[in-house]
Scaffold this motif. Sequence first.
Motif, short mmCIF file in Angstrom:
data_model
loop_
_atom_site.label_atom_id
_atom_site.label_comp_id
_atom_site.label_asym_id
_atom_site.label_seq_id
_atom_site.Cartn_x
_atom_site.Cartn_y
_atom_site.Cartn_z
N ALA A 1 1.74 71.69 -71.55
CA ALA A 1 0.75 70.88 -70.82
C ALA A 1 1.04 70.88 -69.32
CB ALA A 1 0.76 69.45 -71.36
N LEU A 2 2.31 70.88 -68.95
CA LEU A 2 2.66 70.87 -67.53
C LEU A 2 2.27 72.19 -66.87
CD1 LEU A 2 4.07 68.83 -65.64
CD2 LEU A 2 6.17 70.15 -65.97
N ILE A 3 2.57 73.30 -67.52
CA ILE A 3 2.22 74.61 -66.95
C ILE A 3 0.71 74.81 -66.92
CG2 ILE A 3 2.42 77.10 -67.30
CD1 ILE A 3 5.19 76.59 -68.50
N GLY A 4 0.04 74.47 -68.03
CA GLY A 4 -1.41 74.63 -68.06
C GLY A 4 -2.13 73.75 -67.04
N GLY A 5 -1.67 72.51 -66.87
CA GLY A 5 -2.28 71.64 -65.86
C GLY A 5 -2.09 72.16 -64.45
N GLY A 6 -0.89 72.67 -64.15
CA GLY A 6 -0.67 73.25 -62.83
C GLY A 6 -1.52 74.48 -62.58
N MET A 7 -1.69 75.32 -63.59
CA MET A 7 -2.54 76.51 -63.43
C MET A 7 -4.00 76.12 -63.25
SD MET A 7 -0.84 79.00 -66.32
CE MET A 7 -2.07 80.28 -66.07
N ALA A 8 -4.44 75.05 -63.92
CA ALA A 8 -5.83 74.61 -63.77
C ALA A 8 -6.10 74.09 -62.36
CB ALA A 8 -6.15 73.54 -64.81
N VAL A 9 -5.15 73.36 -61.81
CA VAL A 9 -5.33 72.83 -60.45
C VAL A 9 -5.30 73.96 -59.42
CG1 VAL A 9 -4.31 71.33 -58.69
CG2 VAL A 9 -4.39 70.57 -61.06
N ALA A 10 -4.46 74.95 -59.65
CA ALA A 10 -4.32 76.04 -58.67
C ALA A 10 -5.39 77.11 -58.79
CB ALA A 10 -2.94 76.69 -58.82
N TRP A 11 -6.14 77.13 -59.89
CA TRP A 11 -7.11 78.20 -60.10
C TRP A 11 -8.31 78.01 -59.18
CZ3 TRP A 11 -12.23 78.70 -61.60
CH2 TRP A 11 -12.63 79.98 -61.99
N SER A 12 -8.85 79.12 -58.69
CA SER A 12 -10.07 79.10 -57.86
C SER A 12 -10.90 80.32 -58.22
CB SER A 12 -9.72 79.12 -56.37
OG SER A 12 -9.00 80.30 -56.05
N PRO A 13 -12.21 80.18 -58.21
CA PRO A 13 -13.07 81.33 -58.57
C PRO A 13 -12.96 82.41 -57.52
CG PRO A 13 -14.39 79.50 -57.76
CD PRO A 13 -12.99 78.98 -57.90
N GLY A 14 -13.00 83.65 -57.98
CA GLY A 14 -12.95 84.78 -57.06
C GLY A 14 -14.27 84.99 -56.35
N GLU A 15 -14.20 85.59 -55.16
CA GLU A 15 -15.41 85.87 -54.39
C GLU A 15 -16.03 87.18 -54.86
OE1 GLU A 15 -14.33 85.93 -50.34
OE2 GLU A 15 -13.79 83.79 -50.26
N PRO A 16 -17.35 87.24 -54.94
CA PRO A 16 -17.99 88.50 -55.34
C PRO A 16 -17.77 89.56 -54.29
CG PRO A 16 -19.63 86.92 -54.58
CD PRO A 16 -18.32 86.17 -54.67
N PRO A 17 -17.66 90.83 -54.68
CA PRO A 17 -17.45 91.90 -53.69
C PRO A 17 -18.65 92.03 -52.77
CG PRO A 17 -17.92 92.81 -55.86
CD PRO A 17 -17.74 91.33 -56.06
N GLN A 18 -18.36 92.10 -51.46
CA GLN A 18 -19.42 92.23 -50.47
C GLN A 18 -19.76 93.69 -50.25
OE1 GLN A 18 -18.07 90.23 -46.97
NE2 GLN A 18 -18.04 88.20 -47.93
N ALA A 19 -21.04 93.93 -49.95
CA ALA A 19 -21.51 95.30 -49.71
C ALA A 19 -20.95 95.81 -48.39
CB ALA A 19 -23.04 95.34 -49.70
N GLN A 20 -20.44 97.00 -48.39
CA GLN A 20 -19.91 97.62 -47.19
C GLN A 20 -21.04 98.03 -46.27
OE1 GLN A 20 -16.56 98.88 -46.70
NE2 GLN A 20 -15.64 97.93 -48.46
N PRO A 21 -20.93 97.76 -44.97
CA PRO A 21 -21.99 98.20 -44.06
C PRO A 21 -22.03 99.72 -43.98
CG PRO A 21 -20.12 97.35 -42.82
CD PRO A 21 -19.83 97.10 -44.27
N GLY A 22 -23.01 100.32 -44.61
CA GLY A 22 -23.09 101.79 -44.67
C GLY A 22 -23.91 102.35 -43.54
N GLY A 23 -23.55 103.52 -43.13
CA GLY A 23 -24.33 104.23 -42.11
C GLY A 23 -25.36 105.12 -42.77
N ASP A 24 -25.72 106.16 -42.07
CA ASP A 24 -26.68 107.10 -42.63
C ASP A 24 -26.03 107.89 -43.74
OD1 ASP A 24 -28.52 106.25 -40.81
OD2 ASP A 24 -28.06 107.83 -39.34
N ALA A 25 -26.76 108.06 -44.80
CA ALA A 25 -26.25 108.86 -45.90
C ALA A 25 -26.18 110.31 -45.49
CB ALA A 25 -27.16 108.71 -47.13
N PRO A 26 -25.32 111.07 -46.15
CA PRO A 26 -25.24 112.49 -45.78
C PRO A 26 -26.57 113.20 -45.97
CG PRO A 26 -23.38 111.85 -47.17
CD PRO A 26 -24.34 110.70 -47.16
N GLY A 27 -26.99 113.92 -44.93
CA GLY A 27 -28.25 114.65 -45.02
C GLY A 27 -29.47 113.85 -44.60
N GLU A 28 -29.25 112.54 -44.18
CA GLU A 28 -30.39 111.72 -43.80
C GLU A 28 -30.43 111.44 -42.30
OE1 GLU A 28 -30.43 108.19 -46.05
OE2 GLU A 28 -30.74 109.19 -47.99
N GLY A 29 -29.58 112.07 -41.53
CA GLY A 29 -29.58 111.85 -40.09
C GLY A 29 -30.74 112.55 -39.41
#
Length: 207
Positions: free
Chosen positions: A118-146
């Motif tokens: 119970a002590l370990i599980g309670g500490g893990m519950a307090v310390a847990w945080s949801p992960g951030e979704p991966p952000q889209a990388q700012p892409g430039g022109d695709a190859p062949g589209e310049g």
Amino acid sequence: MSAETPAAESGQFTARRLQFRAWRGTRPFWAGLFVLLSGLPIIYFPYYHLKFGHLTLAMSTTAGAGSLIIGVLLIVLGVTLWVQKHVRTFAGVAAILLALVSLPVSNFGGFIFGFLLALIGGGMAVAWSPGEPPQAQPGGDAPGEGTAPEAAPYGQGVDGAAFEAPYDHGVDGAIGGGGSQAHGGPAEHDLSGTSPANGANGRHSAG
């Protein structure tokens, strides 16, 4: 039974496993599991009887009802961490408090096993945080589209180097457009001394 049946079953098992992994990653799964398991020894040991031949040793205490309540609450908190991840801080703190209360009430917290879980599980519950979704990388022109490369100006190559225009051959084959002029103009080989471009008279230029 066709040959495709094992492959189909394997694909379904893989899909189920990936779904469970995705579900597990969005909530404090291991914290809920530890808290849930901590309630089992706290409930079990106060009502357990050890038998040594004809001798029966009762481990129940006067706080047997308290042990039952603490164990049930820990199991409920563990399930709550799975289905309601937004109350993880409250559930984690409550699990830690119940683990501390179980020390004097429920045979040292189910002989330390339930207390530690119970002590370990309670500490893990307090310390847990949801992960951030991966952000889209700012892409430039695709190859062949310049855009198409700009045309180089006259007298300059593609890489910026200058080049000379080809000589214009006249009708009589002389370079420079006329039969009286060779590579340069008339002032370049004028030996008369009268041309200001020579800077000297004809004798000095010839000699």
